[in-house]
Design a protein around this motif. Structure first.
Motif, PDB file in Angstrom:
ATOM      1  N   SER A 130      -4.627   0.941  11.953  1.00  0.00           N
ATOM      2  CA  SER A 130      -5.073   1.872  10.924  1.00  0.00           C
ATOM      3  C   SER A 130      -4.192   3.110  11.005  1.00  0.00           C
ATOM      4  N   PHE A 131      -4.075   3.819   9.889  1.00  0.00           N
ATOM      5  CA  PHE A 131      -3.311   5.071   9.886  1.00  0.00           C
ATOM      6  C   PHE A 131      -3.962   6.039   8.908  1.00  0.00           C
ATOM      7  N   ARG A 132      -3.858   7.335   9.247  1.00  0.00           N
ATOM      8  CA  ARG A 132      -4.470   8.401   8.452  1.00  0.00           C
ATOM      9  C   ARG A 132      -3.425   9.314   7.816  1.00  0.00           C
ATOM     10  N   THR A 133      -2.159   9.016   8.083  1.00  0.00           N
ATOM     11  CA  THR A 133      -1.054   9.833   7.585  1.00  0.00           C
ATOM     12  C   THR A 133       0.096   8.926   7.189  1.00  0.00           C
ATOM     13  N   VAL A 134       0.727   9.238   6.063  1.00  0.00           N
ATOM     14  CA  VAL A 134       1.991   8.599   5.704  1.00  0.00           C
ATOM     15  C   VAL A 134       3.110   9.441   6.290  1.00  0.00           C
ATOM     16  N   ARG A 135       3.865   8.846   7.190  1.00  0.00           N
ATOM     17  CA  ARG A 135       4.899   9.573   7.925  1.00  0.00           C
ATOM     18  C   ARG A 135       6.187   9.610   7.110  1.00  0.00           C
ATOM     19  N   ASP A 136       6.648  10.819   6.802  1.00  0.00           N
ATOM     20  CA  ASP A 136       7.767  10.995   5.888  1.00  0.00           C
ATOM     21  C   ASP A 136       8.772  11.982   6.466  1.00  0.00           C
ATOM     22  N   ASP A 137       9.475  11.601   7.546  1.00  0.00           N
ATOM     23  CA  ASP A 137      10.535  12.417   8.166  1.00  0.00           C
ATOM     24  C   ASP A 137      10.079  13.840   8.460  1.00  0.00           C
ATOM     25  N   GLY A 138       8.930  13.957   9.089  1.00  0.00           N
ATOM     26  CA  GLY A 138       8.430  15.265   9.478  1.00  0.00           C
ATOM     27  C   GLY A 138       7.569  15.924   8.433  1.00  0.00           C
ATOM     28  N   ASP A 139       7.689  15.536   7.178  1.00  0.00           N
ATOM     29  CA  ASP A 139       6.858  16.088   6.115  1.00  0.00           C
ATOM     30  C   ASP A 139       5.721  15.109   5.842  1.00  0.00           C
ATOM     31  N   ASP A 140       4.857  14.932   6.833  1.00  0.00           N
ATOM     32  CA  ASP A 140       3.813  13.924   6.758  1.00  0.00           C
ATOM     33  C   ASP A 140       2.769  14.274   5.703  1.00  0.00           C
ATOM     34  N   ILE A 141       2.179  13.242   5.111  1.00  0.00           N
ATOM     35  CA  ILE A 141       1.201  13.404   4.043  1.00  0.00           C
ATOM     36  C   ILE A 141      -0.118  12.793   4.497  1.00  0.00           C
ATOM     37  N   GLY A 142      -1.152  13.609   4.620  1.00  0.00           N
ATOM     38  CA  GLY A 142      -2.456  13.111   5.038  1.00  0.00           C
ATOM     39  C   GLY A 142      -3.129  12.295   3.945  1.00  0.00           C
ATOM     40  N   PRO A 153       6.502  -5.592  -4.957  1.00  0.00           N
ATOM     41  CA  PRO A 153       7.071  -6.906  -4.639  1.00  0.00           C
ATOM     42  C   PRO A 153       7.590  -7.041  -3.208  1.00  0.00           C
ATOM     43  N   ASP A 154       7.921  -5.927  -2.558  1.00  0.00           N
ATOM     44  CA  ASP A 154       8.430  -5.969  -1.185  1.00  0.00           C
ATOM     45  C   ASP A 154       7.322  -5.882  -0.140  1.00  0.00           C
ATOM     46  N   GLY A 155       6.075  -5.844  -0.601  1.00  0.00           N
ATOM     47  CA  GLY A 155       4.959  -5.748   0.339  1.00  0.00           C
ATOM     48  C   GLY A 155       4.631  -4.345   0.762  1.00  0.00           C
ATOM     49  N   ASN A 156       5.280  -3.346   0.156  1.00  0.00           N
ATOM     50  CA  ASN A 156       4.934  -1.956   0.446  1.00  0.00           C
ATOM     51  C   ASN A 156       3.609  -1.610  -0.216  1.00  0.00           C
ATOM     52  N   LEU A 157       2.885  -0.698   0.395  1.00  0.00           N
ATOM     53  CA  LEU A 157       1.551  -0.343  -0.061  1.00  0.00           C
ATOM     54  C   LEU A 157       1.592   0.852  -1.002  1.00  0.00           C
ATOM     55  N   ASP A 184       5.055   1.617   4.030  1.00  0.00           N
ATOM     56  CA  ASP A 184       5.094   0.245   4.517  1.00  0.00           C
ATOM     57  C   ASP A 184       3.776  -0.106   5.196  1.00  0.00           C
ATOM     58  N   ARG A 185       3.704  -1.270   5.769  1.00  0.00           N
ATOM     59  CA  ARG A 185       2.449  -1.776   6.331  1.00  0.00           C
ATOM     60  C   ARG A 185       1.965  -0.956   7.523  1.00  0.00           C
ATOM     61  N   ASP A 186       2.847  -0.149   8.110  1.00  0.00           N
ATOM     62  CA  ASP A 186       2.488   0.661   9.267  1.00  0.00           C
ATOM     63  C   ASP A 186       2.334   2.142   8.948  1.00  0.00           C
ATOM     64  N   GLY A 187       2.412   2.497   7.647  1.00  0.00           N
ATOM     65  CA  GLY A 187       2.211   3.893   7.265  1.00  0.00           C
ATOM     66  C   GLY A 187       3.458   4.737   7.234  1.00  0.00           C
ATOM     67  N   ARG A 188       4.642   4.127   7.279  1.00  0.00           N
ATOM     68  CA  ARG A 188       5.886   4.878   7.157  1.00  0.00           C
ATOM     69  C   ARG A 188       6.274   5.000   5.683  1.00  0.00           C
ATOM     70  N   ALA A 189       6.730   6.160   5.288  1.00  0.00           N
ATOM     71  CA  ALA A 189       7.050   6.435   3.894  1.00  0.00           C
ATOM     72  C   ALA A 189       8.147   5.508   3.375  1.00  0.00           C
ATOM     73  N   VAL A 190       7.978   5.064   2.144  1.00  0.00           N
ATOM     74  CA  VAL A 190       9.009   4.325   1.414  1.00  0.00           C
ATOM     75  C   VAL A 190       9.301   5.136   0.152  1.00  0.00           C
ATOM     76  N   PRO A 191      10.373   5.929   0.148  1.00  0.00           N
ATOM     77  CA  PRO A 191      10.614   6.866  -0.959  1.00  0.00           C
ATOM     78  C   PRO A 191      10.895   6.174  -2.292  1.00  0.00           C
ATOM     79  N   PHE A 192      10.507   6.843  -3.365  1.00  0.00           N
ATOM     80  CA  PHE A 192      10.912   6.453  -4.712  1.00  0.00           C
ATOM     81  C   PHE A 192      12.267   7.093  -5.001  1.00  0.00           C
ATOM     82  N   ALA A 193      13.135   6.343  -5.665  1.00  0.00           N
ATOM     83  CA  ALA A 193      14.480   6.859  -5.936  1.00  0.00           C
ATOM     84  C   ALA A 193      14.447   8.114  -6.795  1.00  0.00           C
ATOM     85  N   SER A 194      13.501   8.177  -7.730  1.00  0.00           N
ATOM     86  CA  SER A 194      13.487   9.301  -8.663  1.00  0.00           C
ATOM     87  C   SER A 194      12.961  10.589  -8.037  1.00  0.00           C
ATOM     88  N   THR A 195      12.152  10.485  -7.000  1.00  0.00           N
ATOM     89  CA  THR A 195      11.581  11.680  -6.383  1.00  0.00           C
ATOM     90  C   THR A 195      12.172  11.981  -5.016  1.00  0.00           C
TER      91      THR A 195
END
Length: 251
Positions: A130-142, A153-157, A184-195
């Motif tokens: 389980s995870f309570r934060t999306v980890r995004d290179d130090g700028d984590d999002i609760g 399609p890649d299995g990202n959440l 991703d499945r472990d709560g690591r950020a998967v950035p959108f290209a536009s943002t």
């Protein structure tokens, strides 16, 4: 299959949603019975459907045949928390096997930390992480009051982080500010290209859900607070919006 939460049952419709073919379940606590069945997710390859049984704090996995409308209980599972409140579910079958993601919307580790969490189960219904934060290179999002979930399609959440706006007041943003995230499945950020970040957009009022539409290759977000259904590409570019009601002015 649609959930009829107020009547503690599921309804099976025809393909055009014009006729009810069957009713499944009654109020109760036994397998096959429900207390507020709220969200559904279909198995990617099997004749199975997963139902969040909110009032009973559990997930029910139901199976059905190609020539029968009857739904049979295959599995019932829950978490390690007595306060499990599953308001969101998504399923992905990848190289590591089946992942079942559940938004545990009101989970708090202590009264001073109001973050909720995402729980990941495997195909047997066993809690894996389980995870309570999306980890995004130090700028984590609760994660605050996460609700609708889906996978790309890649299995990202994809996560409708509905309650994030209440936590954004200290940053000077209005209370309606909320987010839709990708990780991703472990709560690591998967950035959108536009943002360039895991956040899809920052203009949502109350995004109660998020869905990926394979046929259109679009991510759609119903924003019940703003009164719009927004559509995005997988890169995060907005591809349209449809007003579902007269949208209020938001300043």
């Amino acid at each position: 299959v649609l959930d009829d939460a107020g009547n503690s049952r599921l309804l099976v419709f025809d393909r055009v949603l014009g006729q009810v073919l069957a009713q499944v379940g009654t109020a109760g606590t036994e397998p096959g019975e429900f207390d507020l069945p709220f969200r559904l997710a279909h198995h990617p390859s099997k004749r199975r459907v997963f139902v969040t049984d909110l009032g009973n704090a559990r997930i029910q996995e139901l199976g059905y045949g190609s020539d029968s409308l009857a739904l049979t209980v295959k599995r019932v599972f829950s978490t390690d928390s007595d306060m499990f409140h599953p308001n969101g579910i998504a399923v992905h079958d990848g190289q590591r096997g089946l992942d079942i993601f559940v938004a545990d919307e009101f989970y708090h580790e202590d009264p001073t930390d109001t973050r909720s969490r995402i729980v990941r189960f495997d195909g047997t219904g066993t809690q894996q992480a389980s995870f309570r934060t999306v980890r995004d290179d130090g700028d984590d999002i609760g994660l605050y009051w996460p609700q609708g979930l889906d996978t790309d399609p890649d299995g990202n959440l994809l996560v409708a982080n509905t309650g994030y706006g209440q936590q954004a007041l200290e940053a000077g943003r209005p209370a309606y500010y909320a987010t839709v995230l990708r990780c991703d499945r472990d709560g690591r950020a998967v950035p959108f290209a536009s943002t360039g970040s895991a956040v899809l957009d920052d203009e949502f009022a109350i995004p109660r859900g998020v869905s990926y539409l394979p046929a259109e290759e679009r991510i759609v977000v119903p924003d019940i607070g703003g009164g719009y259904l927004y559509a995005y590409s997988l890169e995060g570019d907005r591809r349209g919006e449809v007003p579902s009601v007269i949208a209020p002015d938001i300043e």
